[in-house]
Structures are given as C-alpha cells and as structure tokens.
Design a protein around this motif. Structure first.
Motif, PDB file in Angstrom:
ATOM      1  N   ARG A 358       2.026 102.116 -17.242  1.00  0.00           N
ATOM      2  CA  ARG A 358       0.856 102.512 -16.441  1.00  0.00           C
ATOM      3  C   ARG A 358       0.545 101.436 -15.399  1.00  0.00           C
ATOM      4  N   THR A 359       0.688 100.173 -15.786  1.00  0.00           N
ATOM      5  CA  THR A 359       0.451  99.082 -14.838  1.00  0.00           C
ATOM      6  C   THR A 359       1.441  99.151 -13.683  1.00  0.00           C
ATOM      7  N   ARG A 360       2.697  99.413 -14.001  1.00  0.00           N
ATOM      8  CA  ARG A 360       3.727  99.558 -12.960  1.00  0.00           C
ATOM      9  C   ARG A 360       3.402 100.716 -12.012  1.00  0.00           C
ATOM     10  N   ASP A 361       3.025 101.844 -12.586  1.00  0.00           N
ATOM     11  CA  ASP A 361       2.832 103.056 -11.791  1.00  0.00           C
ATOM     12  C   ASP A 361       1.590 102.998 -10.910  1.00  0.00           C
ATOM     13  N   PHE A 362       0.579 102.205 -11.306  1.00  0.00           N
ATOM     14  CA  PHE A 362      -0.703 102.209 -10.586  1.00  0.00           C
ATOM     15  C   PHE A 362      -1.153 100.809 -10.170  1.00  0.00           C
ATOM     16  N   ALA A 363      -0.213  99.904  -9.995  1.00  0.00           N
ATOM     17  CA  ALA A 363      -0.575  98.516  -9.669  1.00  0.00           C
ATOM     18  C   ALA A 363      -1.447  98.425  -8.420  1.00  0.00           C
ATOM     19  N   ASP A 364      -1.067  99.122  -7.353  1.00  0.00           N
ATOM     20  CA  ASP A 364      -1.840  99.067  -6.109  1.00  0.00           C
ATOM     21  C   ASP A 364      -3.241  99.633  -6.310  1.00  0.00           C
ATOM     22  N   GLU A 365      -3.319 100.733  -7.059  1.00  0.00           N
ATOM     23  CA  GLU A 365      -4.613 101.380  -7.302  1.00  0.00           C
ATOM     24  C   GLU A 365      -5.504 100.504  -8.185  1.00  0.00           C
ATOM     25  N   PHE A 366      -4.913  99.867  -9.204  1.00  0.00           N
ATOM     26  CA  PHE A 366      -5.694  98.955 -10.039  1.00  0.00           C
ATOM     27  C   PHE A 366      -6.256  97.810  -9.190  1.00  0.00           C
ATOM     28  N   ALA A 367      -5.406  97.241  -8.341  1.00  0.00           N
ATOM     29  CA  ALA A 367      -5.846  96.128  -7.498  1.00  0.00           C
ATOM     30  C   ALA A 367      -7.004  96.545  -6.590  1.00  0.00           C
ATOM     31  N   LYS A 368      -6.901  97.729  -6.024  1.00  0.00           N
ATOM     32  CA  LYS A 368      -7.959  98.228  -5.133  1.00  0.00           C
ATOM     33  C   LYS A 368      -9.255  98.462  -5.896  1.00  0.00           C
ATOM     34  N   SER A 369      -9.169  99.088  -7.078  1.00  0.00           N
ATOM     35  CA  SER A 369     -10.365  99.375  -7.879  1.00  0.00           C
ATOM     36  C   SER A 369     -11.056  98.090  -8.320  1.00  0.00           C
ATOM     37  N   LEU A 370     -10.277  97.131  -8.789  1.00  0.00           N
ATOM     38  CA  LEU A 370     -10.851  95.883  -9.288  1.00  0.00           C
ATOM     39  C   LEU A 370     -11.451  95.046  -8.169  1.00  0.00           C
ATOM     40  N   SER A 371     -10.921  95.181  -6.982  1.00  0.00           N
ATOM     41  CA  SER A 371     -11.410  94.394  -5.846  1.00  0.00           C
ATOM     42  C   SER A 371     -12.832  94.763  -5.436  1.00  0.00           C
ATOM     43  N   HIS A 372     -13.363  95.868  -5.931  1.00  0.00           N
ATOM     44  CA  HIS A 372     -14.729  96.273  -5.607  1.00  0.00           C
ATOM     45  C   HIS A 372     -15.769  95.442  -6.347  1.00  0.00           C
ATOM     46  N   PHE A 373     -15.364  94.784  -7.445  1.00  0.00           N
ATOM     47  CA  PHE A 373     -16.310  93.961  -8.194  1.00  0.00           C
ATOM     48  C   PHE A 373     -16.481  92.613  -7.495  1.00  0.00           C
ATOM     49  N   ASP A 374     -17.488  91.860  -7.908  1.00  0.00           N
ATOM     50  CA  ASP A 374     -17.746  90.562  -7.285  1.00  0.00           C
ATOM     51  C   ASP A 374     -16.849  89.465  -7.848  1.00  0.00           C
ATOM     52  N   GLU A 375     -16.502  89.610  -9.116  1.00  0.00           N
ATOM     53  CA  GLU A 375     -15.668  88.623  -9.791  1.00  0.00           C
ATOM     54  C   GLU A 375     -14.852  89.342 -10.846  1.00  0.00           C
ATOM     55  N   VAL A 376     -13.590  88.939 -11.035  1.00  0.00           N
ATOM     56  CA  VAL A 376     -12.710  89.600 -12.001  1.00  0.00           C
ATOM     57  C   VAL A 376     -11.963  88.563 -12.831  1.00  0.00           C
ATOM     58  N   LEU A 377     -11.958  88.780 -14.144  1.00  0.00           N
ATOM     59  CA  LEU A 377     -11.098  88.043 -15.066  1.00  0.00           C
ATOM     60  C   LEU A 377     -10.069  89.018 -15.608  1.00  0.00           C
ATOM     61  N   LEU A 378      -8.806  88.667 -15.499  1.00  0.00           N
ATOM     62  CA  LEU A 378      -7.725  89.548 -15.945  1.00  0.00           C
ATOM     63  C   LEU A 378      -7.075  88.991 -17.203  1.00  0.00           C
ATOM     64  N   LEU A 379      -6.963  89.823 -18.236  1.00  0.00           N
ATOM     65  CA  LEU A 379      -6.201  89.484 -19.435  1.00  0.00           C
ATOM     66  C   LEU A 379      -4.760  89.964 -19.273  1.00  0.00           C
ATOM     67  N   ASP A 380      -3.883  89.482 -20.120  1.00  0.00           N
ATOM     68  CA  ASP A 380      -2.512  89.969 -20.114  1.00  0.00           C
ATOM     69  C   ASP A 380      -2.467  91.449 -20.498  1.00  0.00           C
ATOM     70  N   ILE A 381      -1.393  92.116 -20.144  1.00  0.00           N
ATOM     71  CA  ILE A 381      -1.214  93.540 -20.433  1.00  0.00           C
ATOM     72  C   ILE A 381      -1.132  93.773 -21.941  1.00  0.00           C
ATOM     73  N   TYR A 382      -1.868  94.773 -22.412  1.00  0.00           N
ATOM     74  CA  TYR A 382      -1.762  95.187 -23.811  1.00  0.00           C
ATOM     75  C   TYR A 382      -0.602  96.173 -23.922  1.00  0.00           C
ATOM     76  N   PRO A 383       0.454  95.852 -24.686  1.00  0.00           N
ATOM     77  CA  PRO A 383       1.679  96.661 -24.634  1.00  0.00           C
ATOM     78  C   PRO A 383       1.602  97.980 -25.387  1.00  0.00           C
ATOM     79  N   ALA A 384       0.740  98.069 -26.416  1.00  0.00           N
ATOM     80  CA  ALA A 384       0.689  99.262 -27.278  1.00  0.00           C
ATOM     81  C   ALA A 384       2.084  99.590 -27.787  1.00  0.00           C
TER      82      ALA A 384
END
Length: 449
Positions: A358-384
């Motif tokens: 999912r991260t691979r398929d929507f990387a650009d969209e995730f980056a755009k969505s998260l950029s709307h916040f004022d500050e972001v902390l990113l954890l490593d990918i949860y592999p499931a």
C-alpha cells in the motif's frame, strides 16, 4: 451446509476483529466455541471472560476431544500459514473448514441482510446502522469491524432474522454475501496487492452491486458509476443531509428522504465523511421502515467506533485523537475534521504506514495528505502479512512530503518526540500496532498537563 446441525465451532485465528465477532455470535447461539490465536490481546481476553476457551500454542493436543467431524465447523483466517499443525489436522481428517467470509455468506443467506460496502466508511456506517436497528427493537445481529463504543463490542444484538455485515472487498470476500439492502460508500483504489489495478477493484464492486437486483435497495454516492438511490451531503440526492450546523459540539442537520424531511438530527461524530456515513445508515433504516423518532434517537446516542477519531484527551490545553486511517483518502478526512474543529491550532500527526504494497502504491498520495498537517512524525512501515519491498520505506514517503517540520522516529523514541512538540492537537494515525501505543501516549501527555 446447515449451521443448525453444528454443535461445535473451532476458530484458528480467533482474536481478529472479524473472527472474534463470529465467535461471539456462535456463543450467543449456544454453540460450543473455542480456538487458537497466535498472541493474547484485549479481544482474546474478552472472549475468554465470556466463557470461550482459547489457547496460544499451535498444538493438536489442545483441540477438544469431543469436536468430532460430523458436528464441528472449523473457521480459519487467511493469515494462518499452511504449515499450521492444527489446520493440517483438520484438513487431513476432512473436517468442514471455511473462511470467515464463507460463514458470513451462510448466515446472510438465511437472514434479511444489510450489507455495507466501500473502501472507506464501512465500519462506522455499519455501526450506526446496527445501533439504529437494535435501538428500534429489530431482531438484529450486526457484525462490526471495530469496537462500537456504545456496546464495547464488535457485535451488536443477538437477533436471528436480521443481519448487518461489513461487505469487505479484501480478497473479494463480499461476493459470498446475500444482501437484501446494501450501500456502497466509496470505490477507491486499495488492496492493489490483491487486485492489481483500480479497474479490477471497480469490477469487483460492480459484481457486488449486481447482487441487488432491485436498485431501489442499493444506496450509493453520487460519483459512483452505478445505478442506485443516491445519498449526499449538501448536494441534491434521493437522501441528502442539509441545513448543517454545529451546536454543543455536535452536528445538527436535516435529512431529505423521498417522502419527508427529518429535522434537527443530532450527531456527535466529527467530519463530513461521518455525516455521509450517517446519511447512508439513515437511508437504509428508513427504507426498512424504522420509525423516524427511533432513527433520530439512535443517531443522537451513537458514540462512535474505537480508533475512529477517538478522543483520548480533550481539554482546553491539549487534544489527543486516535484514528485507524491507513489510506490517503482517510487521512484527508481526519485532517478535514481536525481543521473544522480546531481551525487555529497547531496539529501534530503521527503516522504508521500499513503494508509495504500500500505504501508503494500510494506513496505520492500519502506524502500529499500528510503535508497538510503542521508537523508530522513518521514511524516505520507496519508489515502485517508482507515481506519488505526494496526501496519502500517511511523515509521514502518523508522525502516526498512538502513539509519542513517532519521527522522519522523509532517507536521507542516516539513519546519523547511527541512531548517535545508544542502542538496543541495530537493525532495518531494508522492500522498497524500504533494502537497499542495509544494508552502510553495518553498517559505521558496527561502527566504534562
């Protein structure tokens, strides 16, 4: 297969959110229920407290001796490996073994079924609908893919003639169902590890929609390429919410139905996406014949779903919200709701990506969505269920973000990073094990207030 002839139900993977509500259901029917799961959890603890025996070791010796082939149904989760010894024990002896989706198919075939489909909003919509029907006195059991705050459970009711189910598109599970009334809340690209293309997802939803022969029993949003009764917020539709206000921290709105206007409905869940979920649930209940006053009372008393915009702290000085959002569209919905409620405050988002694919398929969209916040902390990918994909990392997303105030953080350092922020609104987002950190984050923030 006749479920009435089954005396015993054995679950392999009983602790999952979907498996556990089936376990509760069969326990309510008086079946002998037990099973295996890999690790203890809040859900397994609750099942054990209700009298369901659960073990956490893959051992044939722990299968009850009176679970004979002729009176036992075995239900498995897709996550179970083919090397699992208990599973192989049942396979070799030709027990009746079914996936959860197949069992839901059997249950819905013999009941009046409401099916809630869509890539987003299924859990909240089915929770609202189940609550409306149960509070109105319907003989309903609602299988919910999350914990409904009103009942502290993922199962509402114990009825035998009416069911509410989430029609899950993952692995095309919803094609096993037998819906009488259905809705489709959205069709976005997701689960591309299963489907491959967005066109394949859309085709699967088309196949699901075809299960409803009378399109007056299918509710859709206006943008979907389907035939059915439209639902909308502040747009013309067969069922529409309008005259929307905010009063005492809740939405107050009217709903136009084909025959009447239901005035001054009160609804406590924030965000326009949740208003849309409410309209879908109201439309289905209205078509079923649920009295208007019962709908209004239930909508007003619905408390929401755990990890769906769940307030952990709500004070003048600090707000902490936790949400299950794991798709860019869902993150956008969280952001919209936060900005509407706290328009002039600094918002810190902590996001744990879920699945490498999912991260691979929507990387650009995730980056755009998260950029709307004022500050972001990113954890490593949860592999499931997945193995790593080369180059697909949280750092990759962060590098794409158009935001300066961003940081990659290890789980062990997360609380320190949160406390170092001057944001007055904190939001944790993700479908992985970030939910297990919520109590610790809440405690740490509270100690600073």
């Amino acid at each position: 297969m006749n479920l009435n002839q089954i005396h015993n139900v054995y679950f392999i993977g009983i602790g999952g959110i979907g498996m556990s509500n089936l376990a509760r259901y069969f326990k309510n029917l008086g079946k002998q229920v037990c099973g295996y799961d890999k690790t203890p959890s809040v859900l397994t603890n609750e099942l054990m407290e209700s009298g369901i025996a659960i073990h956490f070791e893959d051992s044939i010796d722990l299968i009850p001796k009176d679970f004979f082939i002729e009176n036992t149904l075995v239900i498995i989760t897709p996550a179970v490996p083919v090397t699992h010894s208990e599973w192989n024990y049942f396979v070799e002896r030709e027990y009746e073994i079914k996936k959860r989706a197949e069992v839901l198919g059997l249950i819905t075939k013999d009941t009046f079924c409401f099916a809630v489909a869509g890539t987003h909003g299924k859990t909240t919509t089915s929770g609202i609908l189940g609550h409306i029907l149960y509070q109105s006195g319907a003989d309903v059991t609602a299988f919910i893919g999350g914990i409904v705050e009103n009942y502290n459970s993922n199962l509402i009711g114990s009825g035998t003639t009416v069911t509410v189910v989430e029609a899950d598109e993952f692995d095309r599970s919803f094609l096993h169902l037998h819906p009488n009334i259905a809705c489709i809340t959205s069709i976005d690209a997701d689960h591309l590890d299963i489907y491959g293309t967005s066109e394949a997802i859309e085709a699967s939803f088309m196949e699901f929609a075809a299960k409803i022969e009378d399109k007056n029993n299918l509710f859709i949003t206006k943008e979907l390429p389907l035939e059915g009764l439209t639902c909308a917020v502040n747009e013309d539709a067969i069922y529409k919410a309008f005259n929307i206000r905010i009063g005492d921290g809740s939405y107050v709105f009217d709903v136009q139905t084909p025959t009447e206007i239901i005035k001054d409905l009160h609804f406590g869940l924030p965000g326009r996406h949740n208003l849309m979920n409410a309209v879908m649930a109201i439309a289905m209940a209205n078509l079923f014949g649920t009295p208007t006053d019962a709908i209004a009372n239930a909508i007003a008393s619905f408390k929401g779903i755990k990890r769906r915009f769940s307030y952990q702290i709500k004070t003048v000085a600090k707000v902490y919200i936790d949400d299950y959002a794991h798709h860019p569209t869902e993150i956008n919905a969280v952001h919209q709701a936060v900005r509407e409620l706290y328009p002039n405050q600094k918002v810190l988002a902590i996001f744990q990506p879920h699945l490498y694919s999912r991260t691979r398929d929507f990387a650009d969209e995730f980056a755009k969505s998260l950029s709307h916040f004022d500050e972001v902390l990113l954890l490593d990918i949860y592999p499931a269920r997945e193995l790593p994909i080369q180059g697909v990392t949280s750092q990759w997303i962060m590098d794409k973000m158009l935001l300066n105030n961003k940081k990659l953080v290890a789980k062990n350092d997360l609380i320190t990073a949160i406390l170092a922020s001057d944001a007055t609104v904190v939001v944790t987002i993700g479908a992985g094990d970030i939910g297990e950190l919520v109590p610790l984050i809440k405690k740490a923030i509270n100690e600073t207030l």
